[in-house]
Design a protein around this motif. Structure first.
Motif, short mmCIF file in Angstrom:
data_model
loop_
_atom_site.label_atom_id
_atom_site.label_comp_id
_atom_site.label_asym_id
_atom_site.label_seq_id
_atom_site.Cartn_x
_atom_site.Cartn_y
_atom_site.Cartn_z
N LYS A 1 0.74 -0.89 -0.16
CA LYS A 1 -0.21 0.14 -0.03
C LYS A 1 1.05 1.23 -0.08
CE LYS A 1 -4.00 -1.74 2.65
NZ LYS A 1 -4.80 -1.54 3.63
N SER A 2 0.36 2.32 -0.64
CA SER A 2 0.93 3.56 -0.60
C SER A 2 0.91 4.14 0.85
CB SER A 2 0.28 4.68 -1.32
OG SER A 2 -0.79 4.92 -1.05
N VAL A 3 1.99 5.09 1.21
CA VAL A 3 2.15 5.60 2.42
C VAL A 3 0.50 6.50 3.02
CG1 VAL A 3 3.13 7.31 3.87
CG2 VAL A 3 4.50 5.94 2.24
N MET A 4 0.11 6.97 1.86
CA MET A 4 -1.36 7.57 2.17
C MET A 4 -2.27 6.68 2.70
SD MET A 4 -2.61 10.29 2.69
CE MET A 4 -4.18 10.95 3.09
N ALA A 5 -2.44 5.67 1.89
CA ALA A 5 -3.27 4.45 2.41
C ALA A 5 -2.95 3.77 3.74
CB ALA A 5 -3.28 3.37 1.29
N VAL A 6 -1.70 3.82 4.05
CA VAL A 6 -1.31 3.37 5.44
C VAL A 6 -1.60 4.47 6.38
CG1 VAL A 6 0.62 2.77 6.88
CG2 VAL A 6 0.63 1.89 4.44
N ALA A 7 -1.52 5.61 6.25
CA ALA A 7 -1.92 6.77 7.17
C ALA A 7 -3.42 6.48 7.12
CB ALA A 7 -1.63 8.13 6.54
N ARG A 8 -4.26 6.42 6.22
CA ARG A 8 -5.65 6.33 6.63
C ARG A 8 -6.32 4.95 7.13
NH1 ARG A 8 -8.42 10.38 4.33
NH2 ARG A 8 -7.71 11.48 2.21
N PHE B 1 -7.27 0.13 11.22
CA PHE B 1 -7.00 -1.14 10.80
C PHE B 1 -5.58 -1.51 10.64
CE2 PHE B 1 -10.63 0.36 7.96
CZ PHE B 1 -11.69 -0.36 8.42
N PHE B 2 -4.83 -0.45 11.18
CA PHE B 2 -3.31 -0.88 10.94
C PHE B 2 -2.65 -0.01 12.29
CE2 PHE B 2 1.22 -0.01 9.66
CZ PHE B 2 1.28 -1.57 9.34
N THR B 3 -1.75 -0.57 13.11
CA THR B 3 -1.22 0.28 14.12
C THR B 3 0.54 0.36 13.53
OG1 THR B 3 -0.52 -1.75 15.21
CG2 THR B 3 -2.69 -0.79 15.79
N ASN C 1 4.04 0.53 15.08
CA ASN C 1 4.99 0.24 16.18
C ASN C 1 6.22 0.12 15.78
OD1 ASN C 1 5.17 -2.42 15.30
ND2 ASN C 1 3.21 -3.05 15.92
N PRO C 2 7.28 0.15 16.76
CA PRO C 2 8.61 -0.03 16.25
C PRO C 2 9.05 -1.13 15.38
CG PRO C 2 8.37 0.78 18.83
CD PRO C 2 7.14 0.15 18.22
N MET C 3 8.38 -2.43 15.59
CA MET C 3 8.83 -3.40 14.92
C MET C 3 8.43 -3.30 13.30
SD MET C 3 10.10 -5.45 16.79
CE MET C 3 10.38 -6.96 15.78
N VAL C 4 7.22 -2.51 13.01
CA VAL C 4 6.89 -2.27 11.58
C VAL C 4 7.74 -1.11 11.01
CG1 VAL C 4 5.20 -1.09 10.33
CG2 VAL C 4 4.41 -2.76 12.15
N LEU C 5 8.42 -0.10 12.10
CA LEU C 5 9.09 0.98 11.28
C LEU C 5 10.62 0.46 11.08
CD1 LEU C 5 7.85 3.83 13.83
CD2 LEU C 5 7.20 3.41 11.21
N LYS C 6 11.02 -0.74 11.52
CA LYS C 6 12.34 -1.14 11.13
C LYS C 6 12.53 -1.21 9.75
CE LYS C 6 13.76 -3.54 15.42
NZ LYS C 6 14.29 -4.85 15.88
N LYS C 7 11.47 -1.67 8.98
CA LYS C 7 11.61 -1.82 7.57
C LYS C 7 11.75 -0.71 6.81
CE LYS C 7 8.60 -5.90 8.27
NZ LYS C 7 7.28 -6.48 7.74
N PHE C 8 11.66 0.58 7.39
CA PHE C 8 11.28 1.82 6.72
C PHE C 8 12.90 2.42 6.51
CE2 PHE C 8 7.05 3.62 6.17
CZ PHE C 8 6.37 2.51 6.39
N SER C 9 13.18 3.21 5.56
CA SER C 9 14.30 3.77 5.34
C SER C 9 14.08 5.04 5.94
CB SER C 9 14.69 3.86 4.01
OG SER C 9 13.63 4.61 3.31
N ARG D 1 -5.84 8.10 17.42
CA ARG D 1 -4.83 7.00 16.58
C ARG D 1 -3.89 7.83 15.86
NH1 ARG D 1 -9.69 5.07 14.57
NH2 ARG D 1 -11.04 3.92 16.23
N LEU D 2 -4.09 8.75 15.26
CA LEU D 2 -3.02 9.46 14.47
C LEU D 2 -1.87 10.10 15.29
CD1 LEU D 2 -5.17 11.04 11.83
CD2 LEU D 2 -3.41 9.35 11.32
#
Length: 93
Positions: A9-16, A22-24, A26-34, A74-75
């Motif tokens: 998904k695009s970043v905007m879809a993730v933000a929505r 529908f999505f949270t 957390n630091p584990m998810v953010l490890k994959k980000f540049s 949530r945001l």
């Protein structure tokens, strides 16, 4: 520049999805980000937060007020986690 994606998904879809619960984030998810991914997600979360705040406030609709406040909460939580994780990794947002 290729757009950062998460789970296809695009970043905007993730933000929505974060705003709707529908999505949270957390630091584990953010490890994959540049670092660029951090910046893009932070920008989209802030943009969506501003968009939600600029919408009219539902005066006599208690369910609407509750939903609006839940989205904003949530945001805000996602932004705080993102900023803290970026600070730990020394990424300037």
């Amino acid at each position: 520049m290729a757009e950062t994606q998460l789970r296809g998904k695009s970043v905007m879809a993730v933000a929505r999805d974060v705003a709707e619960g529908f999505f949270t984030i957390n630091p584990m998810v953010l490890k994959k980000f540049s670092p660029e991914g951090y910046k893009a997600l932070h920008e989209q979360l802030r943009k969506l937060q501003t968009e939600l705040r600029s919408q009219g406030f539902p005066q006599h609709d208690t369910v609407g007020i509750r939903n609006r406040n839940a989205r904003l909460q949530r945001l805000h939580g996602a932004i705080i986690i993102l900023e803290h994780s970026a600070k730990n990794q020394k990424i300037m947002l």
